[in-house]
Enzyme design. Structure first.
Site, mmCIF file in Angstrom:
data_model
loop_
_atom_site.group_PDB
_atom_site.id
_atom_site.type_symbol
_atom_site.label_atom_id
_atom_site.label_comp_id
_atom_site.label_asym_id
_atom_site.label_seq_id
_atom_site.Cartn_x
_atom_site.Cartn_y
_atom_site.Cartn_z
ATOM 1 N N HIS A 146 0.860 -1.084 -0.022
ATOM 2 C CA HIS A 146 -0.102 -0.119 -0.036
ATOM 3 C C HIS A 146 1.070 1.056 -0.025
ATOM 4 C CE1 HIS A 146 -3.272 2.730 1.309
ATOM 5 N NE2 HIS A 146 -2.430 3.452 1.969
ATOM 6 N N GLU A 147 1.836 1.230 0.794
ATOM 7 C CA GLU A 147 3.018 2.453 0.937
ATOM 8 C C GLU A 147 3.625 2.667 -0.377
ATOM 9 O OE1 GLU A 147 2.553 4.526 3.109
ATOM 10 O OE2 GLU A 147 1.130 3.210 4.316
ATOM 11 N N HIS A 150 1.641 4.488 -2.709
ATOM 12 C CA HIS A 150 1.621 6.066 -2.633
ATOM 13 C C HIS A 150 2.854 6.574 -3.299
ATOM 14 C CE1 HIS A 150 -1.624 6.774 0.078
ATOM 15 N NE2 HIS A 150 -1.100 5.953 1.001
ATOM 16 N N GLU A 198 -5.849 7.195 -1.216
ATOM 17 C CA GLU A 198 -5.918 5.956 -0.282
ATOM 18 C C GLU A 198 -6.371 4.629 -1.156
ATOM 19 O OE1 GLU A 198 -4.119 5.708 2.071
ATOM 20 O OE2 GLU A 198 -3.790 7.791 2.284
ATOM 21 N N ASP A 202 -4.459 1.502 -2.377
ATOM 22 C CA ASP A 202 -4.878 0.021 -2.063
ATOM 23 C C ASP A 202 -4.907 -0.904 -3.253
ATOM 24 O OD1 ASP A 202 -5.181 0.098 0.650
ATOM 25 O OD2 ASP A 202 -7.524 0.640 0.472
#
Length: 277
Positions: A146-147, A150, A198, A202
């Site tokens: 997930h990070e 980003h 977000e 995901d």
């Protein structure tokens, strides 16, 4: 976060000079307190411009943000066995991401809170509290993926651009190095996470998770575990409603393939992270 499409944002002008590091161009819609171009040139200042930034410039910016965070804001967890284990997982995921060609750094922060975040240029941070909360490697991999999402989507750079414009920090020259780094540090610590960012992280994350060979259901399992806790972890409190994230992930993940993959062995994970206990 602004809803204006990137292609319709008019605040940029071309600038080419051997004395200024060119990256992304941002111009504030009103007069900015940033130093004028001639002053920046005279003092030989590094300038970051926040539109269409190159990989090299983003990595350099991430490195400088990291130097401000470590020591001043966070203390790294000092255990080679655990750090190497986390780095191996992170590098495996990074190679299977949509942006594998930049260097990634996965660092463990000594903090009992359950949290993880990313800045720019491949820098990912995860707390010891989150490592303890995860049941298996696949759950941790889901967080890291997930990070990484980003980073692949350059969400911090986008937020820096919009914040600089809103505050009138940018000029035709861009942002000087000190201002850019401090803004990056501020957003890394207190970043307002937009729902769209977000959900996008995901989606990218679960794609990376599956491509790296991990069981994608682990991302949902970890969110469900954290949601059931008495107090809301930082990792969830700064994100959209957990139920909404789970519902979206269930639509993305093929239910026939969700449990297929590696990383679900709990005893193996506990053995690898045993120094934390």
């Amino acid at each position: 976060m602004s809803n204006i499409p990137r292609s319709h944002r008019p605040w940029f002008y071309p600038l080419i000079t051997s004395s200024v590091a060119i990256g992304v161009v941002v111009v504030a819609p009103q007069s900015a307190p940033a130093a004028p171009l001639w002053e920046l040139l005279l003092r030989g200042a590094q300038v970051y411009q926040l539109y269409n930034v190159s990989d090299k410039e983003e990595v350099q910016l991430g490195k400088q943000i990291n130097q401000q965070l470590i020591g001043e804001q966070f203390q790294l967890y000092n255990n080679a066995r655990v750090n190497n284990y986390i780095d191996r997982i992170g590098q495996r995921l990074a190679k299977n991401s949509t942006r594998p060609d930049i260097p990634y750094a996965f660092q463990v922060v000594k903090d009992d809170s359950i949290n993880a975040f990313a800045t720019a240029g491949g820098y990912v941070y995860v707390t010891t509290g989150l490592l303890k909360a995860a049941d298996n490697e696949a759950q941790l991999a889901g967080v890291l993926a997930h990070e990484i999402g980003h980073i692949t989507e350059r969400h911090l750079i986008e937020q820096m651009r919009e914040t600089a414009i809103a505050r009138g920090l940018a000029s035709a020259a861009g942002l000087d190095e000190s201002t850019a780094v401090q803004l990056g540090v501020e957003l890394a610590l207190r970043r307002p996470n937009s729902r769209s960012d977000e959900f996008q992280a995901d989606a990218r994350g679960v794609q990376t998770l599956g491509k790296a060979g991990y069981a994608q259901v682990a991302m949902i399992n970890f969110l469900e575990k954290l949601r059931s806790q008495r107090s809301v972890p930082t990792f969830l409190s700064t994100h959209p409603a957990t139920g909404d994230r789970i519902a979206r992930l269930e639509k993305i993940i093929d239910s026939q393939q969700a449990n297929r993959g590696q990383g679900l062995n709990e005893s193996y994970y506990q053995a690898q992270t045993q120094p934390l206990n």
